[in-house]
Design a protein around this motif. Structure first.
Motif, PDB file in Angstrom:
ATOM      1  N   GLN A  40       0.731  -1.403   0.026  1.00  0.00           N
ATOM      2  CA  GLN A  40       0.112   0.006  -0.085  1.00  0.00           C
ATOM      3  C   GLN A  40       0.869   1.218   0.170  1.00  0.00           C
ATOM      4  O   GLN A  40       0.680   2.278  -0.706  1.00  0.00           O
ATOM      5  CB  GLN A  40      -0.956   0.070   1.209  1.00  0.00           C
ATOM      6  N   ALA A  43       2.528   1.681  -3.479  1.00  0.00           N
ATOM      7  CA  ALA A  43       1.334   2.525  -4.419  1.00  0.00           C
ATOM      8  C   ALA A  43       1.080   3.519  -4.100  1.00  0.00           C
ATOM      9  O   ALA A  43       1.174   4.661  -5.124  1.00  0.00           O
ATOM     10  CB  ALA A  43       0.218   1.348  -4.420  1.00  0.00           C
ATOM     11  N   ARG A  47       1.536   6.958  -6.820  1.00  0.00           N
ATOM     12  CA  ARG A  47       0.410   7.641  -7.160  1.00  0.00           C
ATOM     13  C   ARG A  47       0.827   9.170  -7.073  1.00  0.00           C
ATOM     14  O   ARG A  47       0.568   9.782  -8.105  1.00  0.00           O
ATOM     15  CB  ARG A  47      -0.701   7.203  -6.239  1.00  0.00           C
ATOM     16  N   ASP A  61      -6.046   1.544 -10.740  1.00  0.00           N
ATOM     17  CA  ASP A  61      -5.396   1.304  -9.428  1.00  0.00           C
ATOM     18  C   ASP A  61      -6.448   0.500  -8.703  1.00  0.00           C
ATOM     19  O   ASP A  61      -7.512   1.100  -8.520  1.00  0.00           O
ATOM     20  CB  ASP A  61      -5.346   2.647  -8.739  1.00  0.00           C
ATOM     21  N   GLU A  63      -7.106  -2.831  -5.508  1.00  0.00           N
ATOM     22  CA  GLU A  63      -6.613  -3.455  -4.486  1.00  0.00           C
ATOM     23  C   GLU A  63      -6.999  -4.990  -4.956  1.00  0.00           C
ATOM     24  O   GLU A  63      -8.309  -5.211  -5.527  1.00  0.00           O
ATOM     25  CB  GLU A  63      -7.450  -3.311  -3.058  1.00  0.00           C
ATOM     26  N   VAL A  70      -1.593  -4.754  -4.377  1.00  0.00           N
ATOM     27  CA  VAL A  70      -2.362  -3.417  -4.956  1.00  0.00           C
ATOM     28  C   VAL A  70      -1.884  -3.688  -6.469  1.00  0.00           C
ATOM     29  O   VAL A  70      -0.899  -3.984  -6.669  1.00  0.00           O
ATOM     30  CB  VAL A  70      -1.746  -2.126  -4.639  1.00  0.00           C
ATOM     31  N   MET A  72      -1.796  -1.747 -10.432  1.00  0.00           N
ATOM     32  CA  MET A  72      -1.838  -0.432 -11.086  1.00  0.00           C
ATOM     33  C   MET A  72      -1.568  -0.729 -12.462  1.00  0.00           C
ATOM     34  O   MET A  72      -0.670  -1.511 -12.849  1.00  0.00           O
ATOM     35  CB  MET A  72      -0.519   0.408 -10.345  1.00  0.00           C
TER      36      MET A  72
END
Length: 149
Positions: A40, A43, A47, A61, A63, A70, A72
């Motif tokens: 997390q 990610a 981001r 994006d 979960e 995660v 992406m």
């Protein structure tokens, strides 16, 4: 759509559970790095980097596995022109950055499908040129943002 995503997440968790005892061979088409951040956190760093950088786009994006991983979909924007030049049907290959962050055995990992996969699916000189441009850009981003070497 939500039911499909939940079913896929459950299936992915089952596969991960089954394969963690007997590790599968990793294809040369995957780039895998240990990262010091949780999935997390990694990610979030990506981001934030993309939000402040016009060279990149976040196209998806999400979960996975109940939030344990995660996924992406990111794009190095300069790649788009090369993909379009190879024929608009190649736009289905976008985005070229398919990434997952996950934890296994207490260690967090980044897994990325090497952008060269697009030339395997659609050999074209323009795509090869785009891949040659994009590969080092991804390396630079992961080094800068996640400390991956």
């Amino acid at each position: 759509m939500s039911t499909i995503l939940k079913t896929l997440s459950a299936a992915a968790l089952a596969v991960l559970t089954l394969t963690s005892a007997a590790k599968a061979e990793v294809s040369e088409h995957f780039i895998i790095h240990e990262v010091t951040q949780t999935p997390q956190e990694a990610a979030t760093l990506i981001r934030d980097f993309i939000a402040m950088n016009d060279d990149w786009s976040l196209n998806g994006d999400f979960e996975m596995m109940g939030g344990a991983a995660v996924g992406m979909k990111i794009c190095f924007n300069a790649m788009r022109g090369f993909v379009g030049a190879a024929g608009l049907h190649n736009l289905a290959l976008m985005p070229c950055g398919n990434i997952a962050f996950y934890e296994e055995g207490g260690q967090s990992y980044l897994s990325m499908l090497d952008v060269g996969y697009i030339t395997l699916l659609s050999p074209h000189p323009s795509l090869e040129e785009g891949v040659a441009l994009a590969r080092p850009a991804y390396v630079e981003m992961f080094t800068e943002v996640l400390g991956v070497k």
